[in-house]
Design an enzyme around this catalytic site. Sequence first.
Site, short mmCIF file in Angstrom:
data_model
loop_
_atom_site.label_atom_id
_atom_site.label_comp_id
_atom_site.label_asym_id
_atom_site.label_seq_id
_atom_site.Cartn_x
_atom_site.Cartn_y
_atom_site.Cartn_z
N SER A 190 0.83 -1.20 0.00
CA SER A 190 0.00 0.00 0.00
C SER A 190 0.87 1.26 0.00
O SER A 190 1.60 1.51 -0.96
CB SER A 190 -0.96 -0.06 1.19
OG SER A 190 -1.97 0.91 1.08
N HIS A 394 -7.68 -5.76 0.64
CA HIS A 394 -6.50 -4.92 0.89
C HIS A 394 -5.70 -5.37 2.11
O HIS A 394 -4.46 -5.40 2.08
CB HIS A 394 -6.93 -3.46 1.06
CG HIS A 394 -5.80 -2.48 0.96
ND1 HIS A 394 -5.17 -2.19 -0.22
CD2 HIS A 394 -5.17 -1.73 1.92
CE1 HIS A 394 -4.22 -1.30 -0.02
NE2 HIS A 394 -4.19 -1.01 1.28
#
Length: 422
Positions: A190, A394
């Site tokens: 990320s 995620h």
Amino acid sequence: MVDATWIGCCCLVGGLILVSGGSVPVDEFEVSSNELTFVKPNKWLKLEEDDAELLVPELVVKYGYKVEGHTVVTDDGYVLKMFRIPPRQQSIEKKLPVLLVHGVVASSADFVVSGPNISLAYLLSDNGYDVWLANVRGSRYSKEHTKLPVESKEYWDFTWHEIGYYDLPAMIDHVLNATNSNKLFYIGHSQGTTVYFVMSSSRPEYNDKIALMTALSPAVTLKHVRSPILRFMLDNVDTIRKILDALKIYEFLPYNDAGLQIGRALCQPEEKKNWCILLFGLAAGPHPGGTDPRLVLSYLGHYPQGASVKQMLHFAQVFQSNRFRQFDYGRKRNLQKYGRPEPPAYNLTASTAPVLIYYGLNDWLIHPKNPRDLSRMLPRVIDTIAVSDRQFNHMDFVLAKNVRKVLYEKILPTLDKYNRKC
């Protein structure tokens, strides 16, 4: 300074209210009448309750690995803490060091919190790699400056641009000097990828120091956000910014012991309704069978770990403008700072080190289209791969029960291949 944890919690609850009535099924649960019913734990997960209360070095030592603490000072005075996990098993062939860089409001705990049977740091160490865990400025382990008090507005006057421009080069140089290596492997999750592409485009000389960059759910283009929680915050970013400015809050979601205590009250694994699983699903993407509720509860002892408010506003700007560029101060200040009315875009064609991209098909923060778009902007992408589990979200890049099988073990052969090339 007012604790921004409670402001962040209000934002999360606000996002939850907007989508109330949904349910997030997971593997160890049966879904009925919008309730989550506990079935069985994941036996592969080696985890104890006190893991939530241990610092990263304590966790590493607890599970039989050696660890070293290293201090790095950036050119602009930020004092960073790194943790080194030496190879647990020496290989015949000398291997390059690996630098692991965490996401936003996270820390190096992301790479060890799932325990020795799952976590990436332990897997790499078991396979003969010298593992270095980054903690970027403003996170729990890197809250110090040579001159500025951490409570000051000046300390928090940074975004992920400064992390990429100052923190990463300082840490990379330290790792290479300590290991007497010319190159290293970089793995980022990320924001750990965001800051890499800031560095590789703004300080292109560092491309020569990267043998391979592995991008896990790269956060560079931010179109098509599906998370209702994040959309709520993005849609109300100006209001949130004004509230924080009025309260003189410069830090976003700092570490707070209260988070773990609240989690223990509301998110016991045996409870039919597990609010932590629900919130994680709404934020990152629902994943049936994704995460053991015991691990989610333990993770609350290590998350959130803090970031600057300006850092979060910078992400909001990327979302709103659909451009990967430096912080937008407004026309007048842009002219003063950049000599132009708009902030300069990062030149991704200057990012010449080889890049391997992995993304999740059920990632509600980084839509699958975004990594594919990114791959077309970079000059040297060796592959762009969707994780085979179609429900992968995620946070699964850090917390999924099957992350070792479907992702981490796939990375190892590529590292070995590029290690031989170097």
